[in-house]
Design a protein around this motif. Structure first.
Motif, PDB file in Angstrom:
ATOM      1  N   SER A   1      48.005  41.298  55.002  1.00 25.85           N
ATOM      2  CA  SER A   1      49.379  41.198  54.523  1.00 25.85           C
ATOM      3  C   SER A   1      49.482  41.757  53.100  1.00 25.85           C
ATOM      4  N   VAL A   2      50.716  41.953  52.686  1.00 25.68           N
ATOM      5  CA  VAL A   2      50.977  42.500  51.350  1.00 25.68           C
ATOM      6  C   VAL A   2      50.460  41.547  50.278  1.00 25.68           C
ATOM      7  N   HIS A   3      50.643  40.241  50.495  1.00 24.06           N
ATOM      8  CA  HIS A   3      50.207  39.262  49.500  1.00 24.06           C
ATOM      9  C   HIS A   3      48.694  39.267  49.332  1.00 24.06           C
ATOM     10  N   LYS A   4      47.966  39.430  50.425  1.00 27.83           N
ATOM     11  CA  LYS A   4      46.509  39.490  50.318  1.00 27.83           C
ATOM     12  C   LYS A   4      46.065  40.775  49.631  1.00 27.83           C
ATOM     13  N   GLY A   5      46.783  41.870  49.881  1.00 29.77           N
ATOM     14  CA  GLY A   5      46.479  43.131  49.202  1.00 29.77           C
ATOM     15  C   GLY A   5      46.686  43.012  47.708  1.00 29.77           C
ATOM     16  N   ILE A   6      47.761  42.347  47.313  1.00 25.85           N
ATOM     17  CA  ILE A   6      48.023  42.134  45.889  1.00 25.85           C
ATOM     18  C   ILE A   6      46.952  41.237  45.284  1.00 25.85           C
ATOM     19  N   LEU A   7      46.572  40.193  46.021  1.00 27.08           N
ATOM     20  CA  LEU A   7      45.530  39.275  45.549  1.00 27.08           C
ATOM     21  C   LEU A   7      44.221  40.008  45.316  1.00 27.08           C
ATOM     22  N   HIS A   8      43.828  40.860  46.266  1.00 23.66           N
ATOM     23  CA  HIS A   8      42.572  41.600  46.106  1.00 23.66           C
ATOM     24  C   HIS A   8      42.660  42.603  44.956  1.00 23.66           C
ATOM     25  N   THR A   9      43.822  43.191  44.751  1.00 26.82           N
ATOM     26  CA  THR A   9      44.005  44.130  43.642  1.00 26.82           C
ATOM     27  C   THR A   9      43.905  43.416  42.303  1.00 26.82           C
ATOM     28  N   VAL A  10      44.556  42.260  42.176  1.00 26.86           N
ATOM     29  CA  VAL A  10      44.473  41.483  40.929  1.00 26.86           C
ATOM     30  C   VAL A  10      43.036  41.038  40.680  1.00 26.86           C
ATOM     31  N   THR A  11      42.340  40.655  41.741  1.00 22.08           N
ATOM     32  CA  THR A  11      40.938  40.254  41.602  1.00 22.08           C
ATOM     33  C   THR A  11      40.085  41.413  41.101  1.00 22.08           C
ATOM     34  N   LEU A  12      40.309  42.594  41.660  1.00 20.47           N
ATOM     35  CA  LEU A  12      39.537  43.762  41.241  1.00 20.47           C
ATOM     36  C   LEU A  12      39.801  44.096  39.777  1.00 20.47           C
ATOM     37  N   PHE A  13      41.056  44.118  39.355  1.00 26.14           N
ATOM     38  CA  PHE A  13      41.360  44.436  37.966  1.00 26.14           C
ATOM     39  C   PHE A  13      40.891  43.340  37.015  1.00 26.14           C
ATOM     40  N   GLY A  14      40.942  42.086  37.454  1.00 21.77           N
ATOM     41  CA  GLY A  14      40.423  40.993  36.621  1.00 21.77           C
ATOM     42  C   GLY A  14      38.933  41.123  36.394  1.00 21.77           C
ATOM     43  N   SER A  15      38.201  41.461  37.444  1.00 22.24           N
ATOM     44  CA  SER A  15      36.755  41.610  37.271  1.00 22.24           C
ATOM     45  C   SER A  15      36.414  42.870  36.487  1.00 22.24           C
ATOM     46  N   PHE A  16      37.203  43.940  36.644  1.00 22.95           N
ATOM     47  CA  PHE A  16      36.994  45.136  35.836  1.00 22.95           C
ATOM     48  C   PHE A  16      37.185  44.856  34.356  1.00 22.95           C
ATOM     49  N   SER A  17      38.167  44.019  34.042  1.00 23.61           N
ATOM     50  CA  SER A  17      38.419  43.722  32.634  1.00 23.61           C
ATOM     51  C   SER A  17      37.244  42.982  32.016  1.00 23.61           C
ATOM     52  N   THR A  18      36.539  42.170  32.794  1.00 23.18           N
ATOM     53  CA  THR A  18      35.346  41.500  32.257  1.00 23.18           C
ATOM     54  C   THR A  18      34.243  42.517  31.987  1.00 23.18           C
ATOM     55  N   LEU A  19      34.202  43.531  32.825  1.00 24.72           N
ATOM     56  CA  LEU A  19      33.212  44.585  32.622  1.00 24.72           C
ATOM     57  C   LEU A  19      33.507  45.361  31.343  1.00 24.72           C
ATOM     58  N   PHE A  20      34.782  45.701  31.119  1.00 23.63           N
ATOM     59  CA  PHE A  20      35.165  46.447  29.928  1.00 23.63           C
ATOM     60  C   PHE A  20      35.019  45.618  28.661  1.00 23.63           C
ATOM     61  N   CYS A  21      35.284  44.322  28.757  1.00 27.68           N
ATOM     62  CA  CYS A  21      35.241  43.487  27.552  1.00 27.68           C
ATOM     63  C   CYS A  21      33.820  43.265  27.074  1.00 27.68           C
ATOM     64  N   CYS A  22      32.896  43.117  27.983  1.00 25.77           N
ATOM     65  CA  CYS A  22      31.583  42.626  27.571  1.00 25.77           C
ATOM     66  C   CYS A  22      30.401  43.491  28.009  1.00 25.77           C
ATOM     67  N   ALA A  23      30.417  43.985  29.232  1.00 20.53           N
ATOM     68  CA  ALA A  23      29.252  44.710  29.728  1.00 20.53           C
ATOM     69  C   ALA A  23      29.125  46.102  29.112  1.00 20.53           C
TER      70      ALA A  23
ATOM     71  N   ALA B   1      38.839  32.494  38.672  1.00 22.04           N
ATOM     72  CA  ALA B   1      39.806  31.816  39.539  1.00 22.04           C
ATOM     73  C   ALA B   1      40.347  32.775  40.597  1.00 22.04           C
ATOM     74  N   MET B   2      40.619  34.007  40.200  1.00 19.01           N
ATOM     75  CA  MET B   2      41.112  34.992  41.173  1.00 19.01           C
ATOM     76  C   MET B   2      40.041  35.310  42.223  1.00 19.01           C
ATOM     77  N   LEU B   3      38.786  35.373  41.805  1.00 18.46           N
ATOM     78  CA  LEU B   3      37.707  35.605  42.774  1.00 18.46           C
ATOM     79  C   LEU B   3      37.587  34.436  43.748  1.00 18.46           C
ATOM     80  N   ILE B   4      37.733  33.218  43.253  1.00 22.03           N
ATOM     81  CA  ILE B   4      37.651  32.051  44.132  1.00 22.03           C
ATOM     82  C   ILE B   4      38.800  32.054  45.130  1.00 22.03           C
ATOM     83  N   VAL B   5      40.019  32.305  44.647  1.00 20.19           N
ATOM     84  CA  VAL B   5      41.186  32.341  45.542  1.00 20.19           C
ATOM     85  C   VAL B   5      41.042  33.476  46.557  1.00 20.19           C
ATOM     86  N   SER B   6      40.571  34.617  46.113  1.00 22.48           N
ATOM     87  CA  SER B   6      40.379  35.742  47.014  1.00 22.48           C
ATOM     88  C   SER B   6      39.306  35.438  48.059  1.00 22.48           C
TER      89      SER B   6
END
Length: 123
Positions: A2-24, A64-69
């Motif tokens: 569904s569209v909502h799950k697609g949005i959820l996975h997209t937010v999860t991907l960008f959230g995890s990318f931001s952790t990579l950019f901030c620290c790794a 939290a987004m990874l857990i929900v996803s």
């Protein structure tokens, strides 16, 4: 998917990318002796400093987004695909892509977590 799950996975991907950019990435540049490249990157994209200053909230949100996803993926793991062969094939392909995106997001989150919170104590 569904569209909502697609949005959820997209937010999860960008959230995890931001952790990579901030620290790794900064830790990788410094460990490779590319501090000047890091300074150039920070001057070109000053938002990286803001991400680093707010890393605790960033990691909580991304986790939290990874857990929900993950819970969403687990809940829909046995959901039936359409009876139409073309739609069923597309459904299965999207499930594989979704799993790949989730695993990639989890891996980037763990890499960022390692560099943000664990690696500093090992040096």
């Amino acid at each position: 998917m569904s569209v909502h799950k697609g949005i959820l996975h997209t937010v999860t991907l960008f959230g995890s990318f931001s952790t990579l950019f901030c620290c790794a990435l900064p830790a990788l540049f410094v460990s490779l002796g590319a501090g000047a490249a890091l300074i150039g990157l920070v001057s070109a994209v000053p938002q990286l400093v803001w991400l680093s200053e707010h890393k605790h909230g960033l990691f909580i949100f991304a986790g939290a987004m990874l857990i929900v996803s993950g819970m969403s993926r687990y809940a829909s793991r046995n959901a039936p695909c359409p009876a139409d062969p073309a739609k069923a094939k597309s459904c299965e392909r999207l499930r594989r892509i979704s799993l790949g995106v989730f695993c990639f997001s989890l891996a980037t989150y763990l890499i960022g977590f390692y560099f943000a919170f664990i690696a500093q104590y090992l040096v």
